[in-house]
Design a protein around this motif. Sequence first.
Motif, PDB file in Angstrom:
ATOM      1  N   SER A  88      79.791  49.712  49.619  1.00 34.21           N
ATOM      2  CA  SER A  88      79.775  50.837  48.683  1.00 34.21           C
ATOM      3  C   SER A  88      80.530  50.489  47.409  1.00 34.21           C
ATOM      4  N   VAL A  89      81.671  49.797  47.552  1.00 32.77           N
ATOM      5  CA  VAL A  89      82.423  49.364  46.368  1.00 32.77           C
ATOM      6  C   VAL A  89      81.600  48.380  45.547  1.00 32.77           C
ATOM      7  N   ILE A  90      80.969  47.405  46.221  1.00 35.03           N
ATOM      8  CA  ILE A  90      80.184  46.385  45.516  1.00 35.03           C
ATOM      9  C   ILE A  90      78.998  47.018  44.787  1.00 35.03           C
ATOM     10  N   SER A  91      78.290  47.932  45.465  1.00 32.34           N
ATOM     11  CA  SER A  91      77.142  48.579  44.816  1.00 32.34           C
ATOM     12  C   SER A  91      77.580  49.423  43.628  1.00 32.34           C
ATOM     13  N   GLY A  92      78.744  50.082  43.749  1.00 29.41           N
ATOM     14  CA  GLY A  92      79.256  50.868  42.630  1.00 29.41           C
ATOM     15  C   GLY A  92      79.614  49.994  41.442  1.00 29.41           C
ATOM     16  N   ILE A  93      80.242  48.844  41.701  1.00 35.15           N
ATOM     17  CA  ILE A  93      80.600  47.930  40.613  1.00 35.15           C
ATOM     18  C   ILE A  93      79.349  47.369  39.943  1.00 35.15           C
ATOM     19  N   PHE A  94      78.347  46.984  40.744  1.00 37.92           N
ATOM     20  CA  PHE A  94      77.097  46.489  40.165  1.00 37.92           C
ATOM     21  C   PHE A  94      76.405  47.575  39.337  1.00 37.92           C
ATOM     22  N   GLY A  95      76.468  48.818  39.810  1.00 39.46           N
ATOM     23  CA  GLY A  95      75.894  49.921  39.041  1.00 39.46           C
ATOM     24  C   GLY A  95      76.582  50.098  37.705  1.00 39.46           C
ATOM     25  N   ILE A  96      77.911  50.000  37.700  1.00 41.85           N
ATOM     26  CA  ILE A  96      78.664  50.120  36.443  1.00 41.85           C
ATOM     27  C   ILE A  96      78.303  48.984  35.491  1.00 41.85           C
ATOM     28  N   GLY A 118      72.310  61.005  30.843  1.00 41.01           N
ATOM     29  CA  GLY A 118      72.029  60.510  32.188  1.00 41.01           C
ATOM     30  C   GLY A 118      72.840  59.276  32.529  1.00 41.01           C
ATOM     31  N   GLY A 119      72.984  58.377  31.562  1.00 41.87           N
ATOM     32  CA  GLY A 119      73.781  57.175  31.793  1.00 41.87           C
ATOM     33  C   GLY A 119      75.248  57.499  32.009  1.00 41.87           C
ATOM     34  N   ALA A 120      75.791  58.444  31.230  1.00 44.24           N
ATOM     35  CA  ALA A 120      77.188  58.832  31.402  1.00 44.24           C
ATOM     36  C   ALA A 120      77.414  59.478  32.767  1.00 44.24           C
ATOM     37  N   THR A 121      76.439  60.283  33.214  1.00 42.56           N
ATOM     38  CA  THR A 121      76.558  60.907  34.534  1.00 42.56           C
ATOM     39  C   THR A 121      76.546  59.862  35.642  1.00 42.56           C
ATOM     40  N   LEU A 122      75.628  58.911  35.544  1.00 44.82           N
ATOM     41  CA  LEU A 122      75.582  57.832  36.532  1.00 44.82           C
ATOM     42  C   LEU A 122      76.859  56.999  36.530  1.00 44.82           C
ATOM     43  N   MET A 123      77.391  56.736  35.336  1.00 43.01           N
ATOM     44  CA  MET A 123      78.636  55.973  35.247  1.00 43.01           C
ATOM     45  C   MET A 123      79.770  56.697  35.966  1.00 43.01           C
ATOM     46  N   LEU A 124      79.851  58.013  35.775  1.00 37.39           N
ATOM     47  CA  LEU A 124      80.889  58.802  36.447  1.00 37.39           C
ATOM     48  C   LEU A 124      80.717  58.757  37.959  1.00 37.39           C
ATOM     49  N   ILE A 125      79.466  58.866  38.425  1.00 34.10           N
ATOM     50  CA  ILE A 125      79.204  58.813  39.869  1.00 34.10           C
ATOM     51  C   ILE A 125      79.613  57.469  40.450  1.00 34.10           C
ATOM     52  N   TYR A 126      79.287  56.386  39.750  1.00 39.13           N
ATOM     53  CA  TYR A 126      79.645  55.048  40.238  1.00 39.13           C
ATOM     54  C   TYR A 126      81.160  54.860  40.285  1.00 39.13           C
ATOM     55  N   VAL A 127      81.860  55.351  39.261  1.00 40.58           N
ATOM     56  CA  VAL A 127      83.320  55.228  39.242  1.00 40.58           C
ATOM     57  C   VAL A 127      83.940  55.994  40.408  1.00 40.58           C
ATOM     58  N   ILE A 128      83.458  57.223  40.629  1.00 45.76           N
ATOM     59  CA  ILE A 128      83.964  58.019  41.756  1.00 45.76           C
ATOM     60  C   ILE A 128      83.676  57.315  43.074  1.00 45.76           C
ATOM     61  N   GLN A 129      82.490  56.734  43.200  1.00 45.84           N
ATOM     62  CA  GLN A 129      82.122  56.025  44.429  1.00 45.84           C
ATOM     63  C   GLN A 129      83.056  54.847  44.687  1.00 45.84           C
ATOM     64  N   VAL A 130      83.369  54.077  43.644  1.00 49.14           N
ATOM     65  CA  VAL A 130      84.259  52.929  43.806  1.00 49.14           C
ATOM     66  C   VAL A 130      85.656  53.390  44.225  1.00 49.14           C
ATOM     67  N   ILE A 131      86.162  54.438  43.590  1.00 54.31           N
ATOM     68  CA  ILE A 131      87.508  54.924  43.908  1.00 54.31           C
ATOM     69  C   ILE A 131      87.577  55.444  45.339  1.00 54.31           C
ATOM     70  N   ILE A 132      86.605  56.278  45.719  1.00 52.57           N
ATOM     71  CA  ILE A 132      86.625  56.876  47.051  1.00 52.57           C
ATOM     72  C   ILE A 132      86.401  55.812  48.130  1.00 52.57           C
ATOM     73  N   SER A 133      85.542  54.845  47.875  1.00 54.74           N
ATOM     74  CA  SER A 133      85.316  53.772  48.837  1.00 54.74           C
ATOM     75  C   SER A 133      86.566  52.910  48.991  1.00 54.74           C
ATOM     76  N   SER A 134      87.284  52.689  47.897  1.00 54.02           N
ATOM     77  CA  SER A 134      88.542  51.945  47.973  1.00 54.02           C
ATOM     78  C   SER A 134      89.575  52.719  48.783  1.00 54.02           C
ATOM     79  N   LEU A 135      89.578  54.043  48.640  1.00 50.57           N
ATOM     80  CA  LEU A 135      90.475  54.865  49.451  1.00 50.57           C
ATOM     81  C   LEU A 135      90.139  54.736  50.941  1.00 50.57           C
TER      82      LEU A 135
END
Length: 201
Positions: free
Chosen positions: A29-37, A82-99
């Motif tokens: 999940s962290v890797i996919s979020g980083i690739f998305g960003i 749309g891009g800004a929304t996706l960026m926010l989702i990816y950042v949240i995903q990386v943070i929560i997955s790291s938690l």
Amino acid sequence: METSKMLWQPKGCCCFTRRTGSLILASLSVISGIFGILNLVNIYANHDQNVDSEVLKFCRENLQAEDMGACRDSAKHIVMLGGATLMLIYVIQVIISSLLIHGISKNDACLMVPYMILRLVYIVLATTGGAALCIGLIVVGDFSSMSILAAIAFGYIFLETYFLLVIRAHYLQMRKESGYDHVELEEECPATPKRVGKRAD
């Protein structure tokens, strides 16, 4: 407690234990979020070559020449939002997955809760969005596309649900091992007064 007993608790994740499977899922999940960003950053960096060409193509095919300027501006705003929304989702995903990774490593079950909530939100959105798209395709009569979309949506929802259950099972196991769920609260009865027997004369 009754709900936790009703839901299925996997013994492991594929050929891995619950703990290892949860760590793998969180890492992916962290890797996919980083690739998305990184992908979004690349799109924004090449904005003039990629986005503008697609916007202009759409406007030329659907609008007259006098509407080109307004169409281009509106489409660019939609793309940027749309891009800004996706960026926010990816950042949240990386943070929560790291938690989640940190919580599993430190045996802190509370840090696993945000990830389970995030995955549940993904499942709900996939279910409602997939159902809406399938209904729309049925209305227009495109049954072949509807079948493909339904199969993809079902596979995604099935996998997300299975992975969520794996992480939930490990979460409950951690709580059980910490003794949190096994502290039984017993209602204290008021002390019974001692009966003082009458002394025999």
